[in-house]
Design an enzyme around this catalytic site. Structure first.
Site, short mmCIF file in Angstrom:
data_model
loop_
_atom_site.label_atom_id
_atom_site.label_comp_id
_atom_site.label_asym_id
_atom_site.label_seq_id
_atom_site.Cartn_x
_atom_site.Cartn_y
_atom_site.Cartn_z
N ASP A 1 -8.99 1.88 -29.10
CA ASP A 1 -8.61 2.00 -30.52
C ASP A 1 -9.60 2.80 -31.36
O ASP A 1 -9.33 3.08 -32.53
CB ASP A 1 -8.39 0.61 -31.13
CG ASP A 1 -9.58 -0.33 -30.95
OD1 ASP A 1 -10.73 0.15 -30.94
OD2 ASP A 1 -9.35 -1.55 -30.83
N HIS B 1 -11.95 2.97 -20.83
CA HIS B 1 -10.55 3.23 -20.51
C HIS B 1 -9.98 4.42 -21.30
O HIS B 1 -8.78 4.55 -21.45
CB HIS B 1 -9.70 1.98 -20.77
CG HIS B 1 -10.03 0.84 -19.84
ND1 HIS B 1 -9.83 -0.48 -20.16
CD2 HIS B 1 -10.56 0.83 -18.59
CE1 HIS B 1 -10.23 -1.25 -19.14
NE2 HIS B 1 -10.67 -0.48 -18.19
N THR C 1 -13.44 -10.28 -24.38
CA THR C 1 -12.78 -9.78 -23.16
C THR C 1 -12.52 -10.94 -22.21
O THR C 1 -13.35 -11.82 -22.04
CB THR C 1 -13.58 -8.66 -22.46
OG1 THR C 1 -12.93 -8.34 -21.22
CG2 THR C 1 -15.02 -9.02 -22.20
P1 NAD Z 1 -7.55 -9.04 -22.88
O1 NAD Z 1 -6.35 -8.77 -23.69
O2 NAD Z 1 -7.45 -9.24 -21.43
O3 NAD Z 1 -8.30 -10.33 -23.43
C1 NAD Z 1 -8.58 -10.52 -24.76
C2 NAD Z 1 -9.67 -11.59 -24.88
O4 NAD Z 1 -10.03 -11.69 -26.26
C3 NAD Z 1 -9.23 -13.00 -24.44
O5 NAD Z 1 -10.23 -13.54 -23.60
C4 NAD Z 1 -9.15 -13.77 -25.76
O6 NAD Z 1 -9.50 -15.14 -25.60
C5 NAD Z 1 -10.16 -13.06 -26.61
N1 NAD Z 1 -9.95 -13.14 -28.06
C6 NAD Z 1 -8.79 -13.33 -28.74
N2 NAD Z 1 -9.02 -13.33 -30.06
C7 NAD Z 1 -10.35 -13.13 -30.23
C8 NAD Z 1 -11.18 -13.01 -31.38
N3 NAD Z 1 -10.70 -13.08 -32.63
N4 NAD Z 1 -12.51 -12.81 -31.18
C9 NAD Z 1 -13.03 -12.72 -29.92
N5 NAD Z 1 -12.27 -12.82 -28.81
C10 NAD Z 1 -10.95 -13.01 -28.96
O7 NAD Z 1 -8.50 -7.87 -23.20
P2 NAD Z 1 -9.37 -7.06 -22.29
O8 NAD Z 1 -10.14 -7.96 -21.38
O9 NAD Z 1 -10.06 -6.17 -23.18
O10 NAD Z 1 -8.44 -6.21 -21.26
C11 NAD Z 1 -7.17 -5.73 -21.51
C12 NAD Z 1 -7.02 -4.25 -21.36
O11 NAD Z 1 -6.09 -3.84 -22.33
C13 NAD Z 1 -8.23 -3.47 -21.64
O12 NAD Z 1 -8.35 -2.59 -20.62
C14 NAD Z 1 -7.97 -2.67 -22.90
O13 NAD Z 1 -8.16 -1.31 -22.65
C15 NAD Z 1 -6.53 -2.81 -23.18
N6 NAD Z 1 -6.22 -3.16 -24.59
C16 NAD Z 1 -6.87 -2.52 -25.61
C17 NAD Z 1 -6.60 -2.85 -26.93
C18 NAD Z 1 -7.34 -2.14 -28.02
O14 NAD Z 1 -7.76 -1.01 -27.83
N7 NAD Z 1 -7.59 -2.78 -29.17
C19 NAD Z 1 -5.66 -3.85 -27.23
C20 NAD Z 1 -5.00 -4.47 -26.15
C21 NAD Z 1 -5.31 -4.13 -24.83
#
Ligand code: NAD
Ligand code: ZN
Length: 253
Positions: free
Chosen positions: A107, A122, A191
């Site tokens: 993002d 990524h 994460t």
């Molecule tokens: P994930 O979606 O697997 O996990 C998200 C984690 O964030 C969970 O463990 C959850 O408990 C935690 N979480 C939720 N709300 C939170 C908060 N307010 N504060 C702190 N933690 C919080 O994410 P991931 O492990 O990053 O992997 C998913 C993949 O998807 C990544 O490769 C990423 O590139 C991609 N992705 C990116 C975005 C983005 O760019 N914002 C959004 C969604 C997915």
């Protein structure tokens, strides 16, 4: 006085650290209005990742993946702004207590907040690339009147971040592994630590003697295994508190 609260212990560790690296995931951007993939309210509660976010699914039917996933991502990411979790990390950097952020996010919000050394594990969603001629165009300039959107040459556009089934940009992988091996503290924020190879980064840090501090409202596979401290809660709340605690300690020295 003995500090017992994990946030105070974390601030102690950070204020004494030499080299701090952060690994961030979708959770740090939740409070910027971007839904995560896993966990509560995550996208994967509604669909199967391999169905929509795999490169084979995209190449087989780009229109479908644009409609199910990329279009909504564009709508959300075009206007998303950094939240106090992102700016808290900028504060830590300015205090000399955060060197580099390794982010799984696409993002661009760490850079928008002002962090100066960000490894995009990524790739980045800010750009789309033509499947035929490789030309890139800014995502916020892409017109969605036609789906899938096309390049001037007629080729189909794809996000410049990686899909499942694609390689991590090699320089991002190598540099992240080197930093993980060299840091003395790793902050693991928002994460689920379930996507490889990024999930291996905290293990490399731990194997080389680093303290691992997690910020997440929910336990992860790292919790109780390699995390020294678990700050249970939202990044937008806890990261600024942590930065405030470090500032207080550094000012009192
Ligand atoms: P994930 O979606 O697997 O996990 C998200 C984690 O964030 C969970 O463990 C959850 O408990 C935690 N979480 C939720 N709300 C939170 C908060 N307010 N504060 C702190 N933690 C919080 O994410 P991931 O492990 O990053 O992997 C998913 C993949 O998807 C990544 O490769 C990423 O590139 C991609 N992705 C990116 C975005 C983005 O760019 N914002 C959004 C969604 C997915
Ligand atoms: Zn083209």
């Amino acid at each position: 006085m003995i500090n017992t609260r994990p946030i105070d212990q974390a601030a102690d560790i950070l204020s004494n650290a030499q080299t701090v690296v952060a690994l961030t995931g979708a959770g740090i951007s939740v409070e910027s209005g971007i839904p995560p993939f896993r966990g509560k309210g995550g996208l994967w509660e509604k669909m199967d990742p391999m169905e929509v976010a795999h490169i084979d699914a995209f190449l087989e039917n780009p229109e479908r993946v644009w409609r199910l996933l990329i279009k909504d991502m564009k709508t959300v990411l075009d206007t998303a702004r950094p939240n106090p979790g992102h700016t808290g990390l900028v504060d830590l950097e300015q205090m000399g207590r955060l060197q580099t952020i390794i982010t799984q996010n696409v993002d661009g919000l760490h850079q928008a907040a002002g962090s100066s050394d960000v490894i995009e594990f990524h790739g980045n969603f800010a750009w789309q690339r033509c499947l035929d001629c490789d030309q890139t165009i800014r995502t916020d300039q892409v017109d969605l009147a036609k789906i899938p959107p096309q390049c001037g040459c007629g080729g189909i556009l794809r996000p410049d971040c990686i899909f499942f089934g694609e390689m991590i940009p090699p320089e991002a992988l190598v540099r992240s592994q080197q930093l993980a091996a060299a840091c003395d503290v790793m902050l693991v924020i928002g994460t689920s630590a379930m996507v490889q190879p990024s999930a291996s980064i905290p293990f490399i840090a731990k194997d080389n003697g680093a303290d691992i501090i997690e910020v997440n409202p929910e336990p992860t596979p790292l919790s109780g295994r390699i995390s020294n401290l678990q700050l249970m809660g939202r990044a937008a709340n806890l990261v600024p508190q942590l930065a405030g605690g470090v500032r207080k300690r550094l000012n009192s020295h």
